[in-house]
Design a protein around this motif. Structure first.
Motif, short mmCIF file in Angstrom:
data_model
loop_
_atom_site.label_atom_id
_atom_site.label_comp_id
_atom_site.label_asym_id
_atom_site.label_seq_id
_atom_site.Cartn_x
_atom_site.Cartn_y
_atom_site.Cartn_z
N ILE A 158 4.78 7.75 4.12
CA ILE A 158 3.59 8.31 3.48
C ILE A 158 3.95 9.18 2.28
O ILE A 158 3.33 9.09 1.21
CB ILE A 158 2.77 9.14 4.50
CG1 ILE A 158 2.22 8.23 5.61
CG2 ILE A 158 1.64 9.89 3.81
CD1 ILE A 158 1.61 8.98 6.77
N PHE A 159 4.98 10.03 2.43
CA PHE A 159 5.23 11.08 1.45
C PHE A 159 6.36 10.76 0.46
O PHE A 159 6.46 11.42 -0.57
CB PHE A 159 5.54 12.40 2.16
CG PHE A 159 4.35 12.97 2.89
CD1 PHE A 159 3.34 13.60 2.19
CD2 PHE A 159 4.24 12.86 4.27
CE1 PHE A 159 2.23 14.12 2.85
CE2 PHE A 159 3.14 13.38 4.94
CZ PHE A 159 2.14 14.01 4.23
N SER A 160 7.21 9.79 0.75
CA SER A 160 8.21 9.39 -0.25
C SER A 160 7.49 8.75 -1.42
O SER A 160 6.52 8.01 -1.23
CB SER A 160 9.21 8.40 0.36
OG SER A 160 9.96 9.01 1.39
N ARG A 161 7.96 9.03 -2.64
CA ARG A 161 7.18 8.58 -3.79
C ARG A 161 8.08 8.32 -4.99
O ARG A 161 9.19 8.83 -5.09
CB ARG A 161 6.15 9.63 -4.17
CG ARG A 161 6.74 10.95 -4.65
CD ARG A 161 5.67 12.03 -4.72
NE ARG A 161 6.12 13.25 -5.35
CZ ARG A 161 6.81 14.21 -4.74
NH1 ARG A 161 7.15 14.07 -3.47
NH2 ARG A 161 7.17 15.31 -5.39
N LYS A 162 7.54 7.55 -5.91
CA LYS A 162 8.17 7.36 -7.21
C LYS A 162 8.06 8.67 -7.98
O LYS A 162 6.98 9.24 -8.10
CB LYS A 162 7.45 6.24 -7.96
CG LYS A 162 7.91 6.02 -9.38
CD LYS A 162 7.08 4.90 -10.02
CE LYS A 162 7.39 4.73 -11.49
NZ LYS A 162 6.57 3.65 -12.10
N TRP A 163 9.21 9.15 -8.50
CA TRP A 163 9.20 10.39 -9.28
C TRP A 163 10.24 10.26 -10.38
O TRP A 163 11.40 10.61 -10.21
CB TRP A 163 9.50 11.59 -8.38
CG TRP A 163 9.19 12.90 -9.03
CD1 TRP A 163 8.36 13.11 -10.08
CD2 TRP A 163 9.70 14.18 -8.67
NE1 TRP A 163 8.30 14.45 -10.41
CE2 TRP A 163 9.12 15.12 -9.55
CE3 TRP A 163 10.58 14.63 -7.69
CZ2 TRP A 163 9.40 16.48 -9.49
CZ3 TRP A 163 10.85 15.98 -7.62
CH2 TRP A 163 10.27 16.89 -8.51
#
Length: 264
Positions: A158-163
């Motif tokens: 849910i919380f891992s993201r492209k950054w």
């Protein structure tokens, strides 16, 4: 895919021993470990030799002469000696959660590299770990970045993201494809002294149209307490970083290809 774990170290065999012990507890071992040694004394070599006698996977000692803080060169030498399709790098003061290698491997995607976090241990709890091997819980005192203790695969999805930013770059807990690091010529060896070599490395990966996955609630590392490194070279290192940013550089000149004779 074949996975290489690279561990940087310099004259702190007690921390390196703790890290290597945490490697042995992994739910998924890497295919090899390469120690990127920036000129440690003979006691570190003795420790590594002791582990090599019973380590279940290849354990390679990549050593260079002690001539100041040369982490970029040390990492490049180790990368050249590695043979993995996928490379995970940590510092020699990062004790691994037992799912660490598995987490990086499960989240590896072509066209991406990974930045994961760390829990910072204070002086007292670091001493406790050296004495007993005990690691902190969510309710322990003397830790920073407490939320980074949480390992939860559902939360991670849910919380891992492209950054795609260099902010919060920590080369103590990163992973990338071998082909990608070779295409940008590895770490920039113009960096001597602490600071910015990891941010500059990330900028060149981003300039090469790769995406950064900011991995949350997985890939957990426990950062052992130590005194901070000298910042005296930071001004010069900032200039090198700014040059890469302003010119959108993808490749450094003084990098990995210097070590062709060691490439696996």
């Amino acid at each position: 895919m074949k996975t290489s774990l690279i561990i940087t170290t310099y004259n702190w065999k007690e921390a390196l021993e703790a890290v290597l012990n945490s490697v042995l507890l992994q739910t998924r071992l890497p295919d090899e470990v390469v120690i990127a040694d920036d000129g440690s004394r003979a006691d570190t070599a003795k420790l590594i030799s002791k582990f090599q006698s019973s380590f279940p996977i290849p354990l390679i000692h990549s050593w260079q002469e002690d001539d100041g803080f040369r982490a970029s060169m040390s990492r490049n030498r180790a990368i050249a000696k590695s043979s993995g399709d996928y490379i995970i790098i940590i510092d020699g003061d990062i004790v691994l959660n037992k799912h660490f290698i598995q987490d990086h491997m499960l989240n590896a995607k072509v066209g991406w590299f990974i930045q994961a976090g760390r829990v910072s241990l204070g002086k007292e709890i670091t001493a406790t770990h050296f004495a007993s091997g005990q690691l902190p819980t969510l309710f322990s005192s003397d830790i920073k970045n407490r939320k980074n203790l949480i390992w939860n695969p559902v939360f991670s999805k849910i919380f891992s993201r492209k950054w795609n930013s260099s902010k919060s770059t920590r080369s103590c807990n990163m992973s990338f494809w071998r082909n990608d690091v070779f295409s940008i010529n590895g770490f920039n060896e113009d960096f001597v002294g602490w600071g910015r070599e990891d941010s500059e490395f990330v900028h060149r990966l981003l300039n090469s149209n790769l995406n950064r996955l900011y991995l949350k609630f997985a890939g957990i590392g426990y950062h052992l307490y130590h005194n901070e490194n000298s910042r005296e070279q930071l001004t010069q290192n900032d200039k090198i970083l700014e040059n890469t940013i302003s010119n959108s550089l993808k490749r450094c000149e003084n990098g990995l290809d210097k070590h062709k004779e060691n490439i696996s």
